[in-house]
Write a protein that holds these residues in place. Structure first.
Motif, mmCIF file in Angstrom:
data_model
loop_
_atom_site.group_PDB
_atom_site.id
_atom_site.type_symbol
_atom_site.label_atom_id
_atom_site.label_comp_id
_atom_site.label_asym_id
_atom_site.label_seq_id
_atom_site.Cartn_x
_atom_site.Cartn_y
_atom_site.Cartn_z
ATOM 1 N N LYS A 126 0.825 -1.210 0.000
ATOM 2 C CA LYS A 126 0.000 0.000 0.000
ATOM 3 C C LYS A 126 0.860 1.261 0.000
ATOM 4 O O LYS A 126 1.859 1.337 0.727
ATOM 5 N N HIS A 127 0.486 2.227 -0.812
ATOM 6 C CA HIS A 127 1.173 3.531 -0.840
ATOM 7 C C HIS A 127 0.710 4.366 0.348
ATOM 8 O O HIS A 127 -0.345 4.111 0.929
ATOM 9 N N SER A 128 1.498 5.393 0.684
ATOM 10 C CA SER A 128 1.166 6.211 1.856
ATOM 11 C C SER A 128 -0.001 7.163 1.621
ATOM 12 O O SER A 128 -0.532 7.733 2.571
ATOM 13 N N SER A 129 -0.408 7.355 0.374
ATOM 14 C CA SER A 129 -1.600 8.169 0.099
ATOM 15 C C SER A 129 -2.243 7.670 -1.180
ATOM 16 O O SER A 129 -1.709 6.787 -1.863
ATOM 17 N N ARG A 130 -3.389 8.206 -1.512
ATOM 18 C CA ARG A 130 -4.145 7.771 -2.686
ATOM 19 C C ARG A 130 -4.953 8.936 -3.237
ATOM 20 O O ARG A 130 -5.348 9.843 -2.496
ATOM 21 N N ILE A 131 -5.196 8.889 -4.537
ATOM 22 C CA ILE A 131 -5.972 9.920 -5.214
ATOM 23 C C ILE A 131 -7.192 9.276 -5.852
ATOM 24 O O ILE A 131 -7.072 8.243 -6.518
ATOM 25 N N GLU A 132 -8.351 9.872 -5.642
ATOM 26 C CA GLU A 132 -9.597 9.400 -6.240
ATOM 27 C C GLU A 132 -10.096 10.429 -7.247
ATOM 28 O O GLU A 132 -10.076 11.640 -6.969
ATOM 29 N N LEU A 133 -10.532 9.947 -8.410
ATOM 30 C CA LEU A 133 -11.059 10.815 -9.465
ATOM 31 C C LEU A 133 -12.545 10.535 -9.641
ATOM 32 O O LEU A 133 -12.947 9.388 -9.814
ATOM 33 N N ASN A 134 -13.347 11.587 -9.599
ATOM 34 C CA ASN A 134 -14.803 11.448 -9.622
ATOM 35 C C ASN A 134 -15.337 11.481 -11.047
ATOM 36 O O ASN A 134 -15.300 12.528 -11.712
ATOM 37 N N GLN A 135 -15.837 10.331 -11.524
ATOM 38 C CA GLN A 135 -16.340 10.212 -12.896
ATOM 39 C C GLN A 135 -17.548 11.109 -13.149
ATOM 40 O O GLN A 135 -17.653 11.759 -14.188
ATOM 41 N N ILE A 136 -18.474 11.181 -12.213
ATOM 42 C CA ILE A 136 -19.692 11.982 -12.393
ATOM 43 C C ILE A 136 -19.350 13.466 -12.461
ATOM 44 O O ILE A 136 -19.891 14.203 -13.292
ATOM 45 N N ALA A 137 -18.438 13.917 -11.596
ATOM 46 C CA ALA A 137 -18.033 15.329 -11.615
ATOM 47 C C ALA A 137 -17.370 15.671 -12.943
ATOM 48 O O ALA A 137 -17.606 16.744 -13.513
ATOM 49 N N TYR A 138 -16.548 14.739 -13.448
ATOM 50 C CA TYR A 138 -15.885 15.000 -14.730
ATOM 51 C C TYR A 138 -16.893 15.100 -15.870
ATOM 52 O O TYR A 138 -16.794 15.991 -16.714
ATOM 53 N N LYS A 139 -17.871 14.216 -15.884
ATOM 54 C CA LYS A 139 -18.905 14.271 -16.911
ATOM 55 C C LYS A 139 -19.634 15.610 -16.870
ATOM 56 O O LYS A 139 -19.934 16.216 -17.912
#
Length: 385
Positions: free
Chosen positions: A3-16
């Protein structure tokens, strides 16, 4: 997988939602090219490109042949790639054979492109970038007529796919006179094409700022960078939009990016003790602190030492002491029932509180683009709905 020390989430609905908003502004006809240079502005090319394709995007602009290769490895076969920046001579054949288009900004490059096209036995897709006043890259006016003649003479191998330029500062209203001048010069190049009856397939000059605020700069394609990720290019462009639409505010565009980590350890610090390196922070009372497992080597700005905040249990926890290379500490004295492993939001929403990218950039004097593009590619990115 570890596991990495942090993570990034990308929001598909917001992008649309962002793409729908931009499409409404530019109309249905122009190609909406997604600019994914600088690792998709820190969002991660490998994850972001398929996400964009799900929203109908099939054209991507990059800054180098290296980035083009990254896009090519994950994009659909029918998607298009355009290199706006550096492409080394030894990579021309690779780009041409893979159907990748690229900017040509000086006449001498055309002979090398022709040679490479013949060598791989495939036509090269050329976009002539012309100098209109940014004075970075761009073909000078005295070279342009012979460049057109060269392209016309070698149409069996060279496709005149695009004519473009780059605005130097379209995001600022104070630069409007310069942008108007650049647009006028671009039209002069177009006029030469018309006079010679040799027109490009795609005319494109608009970046995010121009596409959102200057309707007359929208030709056959727009190159959208920061706006697709949910950021207005500048307050000037936002207020211009409000003026055009007769609105008092508009929250249509939304950040698609959330950055998270977890609490590594929790400690009690006695009154009078110093926290972290040096004497930057001294406890004025007994404090409970949480240790956060990332630092400036992970893209978290050191300038937020004793200034920044994170979210834990939906509450803001201020940073105490100096941000280290791979650790920093936050005050959780006021937050109840915090445990090791609890989620920490560095950028994004948690319950009713939000930490925006602007919280970073206002405190550190970084541009939104600068802060995001500095995030290491090693941080895992995932798409969420």
């Amino acid at each position: 997988m570890v596991k990495h020390s942090s993570r990034i989430e990308l929001n598909q609905i917001a992008y649309k939602g962002n793409i729908n908003f931009i499409r409404k502004k530019i109309g249905e006809k122009p190609i909406l090219s997604s600019v994914v240079k600088a690792n998709a502005y820190g969002h991660g090319i490998e994850v972001f490109v398929p996400m964009a394709e799900k929203c109908g995007i099939n054209h991507f602009c990059v800054a180098s042949s290296y980035e083009a290769e990254q896009v090519l490895s994950v994009c659909r076969p029918d998607s298009h790639i355009l290199i706006m920046g550096i492409i080394y001579e030894e990579d021309l054949g690779w780009a041409i054979s893979n159907g990748i288009a690229f900017f040509v900004y000086n006449f001498n490059r055309l002979a090398k492109v022709l040679e490479a096209a013949k060598k791989v036995d495939k036509k090269a897709k050329v976009h002539l970038e012309v100098e209109t006043g940014a004075n970075r890259t761009g073909m000078q006016a005295n070279e342009f007529p012979k460049a057109l003649s060269y392209l016309k003479q070698h149409q069996d191998w060279l496709i005149f796919e695009g004519l473009c330029t780059h605005f130097g500062g379209a995001e600022s209203i104070s630069n409007q006179f310069k942008i108007d001048q650049q647009h006028k010069r671009y039209k002069a190049f177009l006029k030469i094409c018309k006079e010679r009856k040799f027109l490009p397939e795609i005319r494109h000059i608009a970046c995010s700022a121009a596409a959102l605020a200057m309707e007359d700069t929208v030709y056959d394609m727009v190159r959208i960078g920061v706006a697709q990720y949910g950021f207005w290019p500048s307050p000037d462009i936002y207020y211009a939009h409000l003026h055009q639409t007769n609105k008092k505010s508009d929250a249509t565009m939304k950040r698609i990016f959330n950055w998270k980590t977890d609490i590594m350890d929790i400690r009690t610090v006695d009154q009078g003790e110093f926290i972290g390196y040096g004497t930057a922070f001294q406890a004025t009372q007994e404090m409970k602190i949480a240790v956060i497992p990332l630092g400036y080597s992970n893209g978290y700005p050191r300038a937020l030492s004793n200034r920044g905040q994170v979210l834990i249990h939906g509450k803001k926890a201020p940073i105490v002491g100096l941000i280290n290379m791979n650790l920093f500490m936050v005050d959780i004295t006021h937050i109840r029932e915090v445990a090791v492993g609890d989620e920490v939001v560095l950028i994004g929403r948690q319950k009713n509180n939000v930490i925006n990218v602007s919280s970073f950039t206002n405190a550190t004097q970084l541009l939104n683009n600068e802060m995001l593009s500095r995030l290491p590619a090693a941080i895992p990115r995932t798409v969420v709905k």
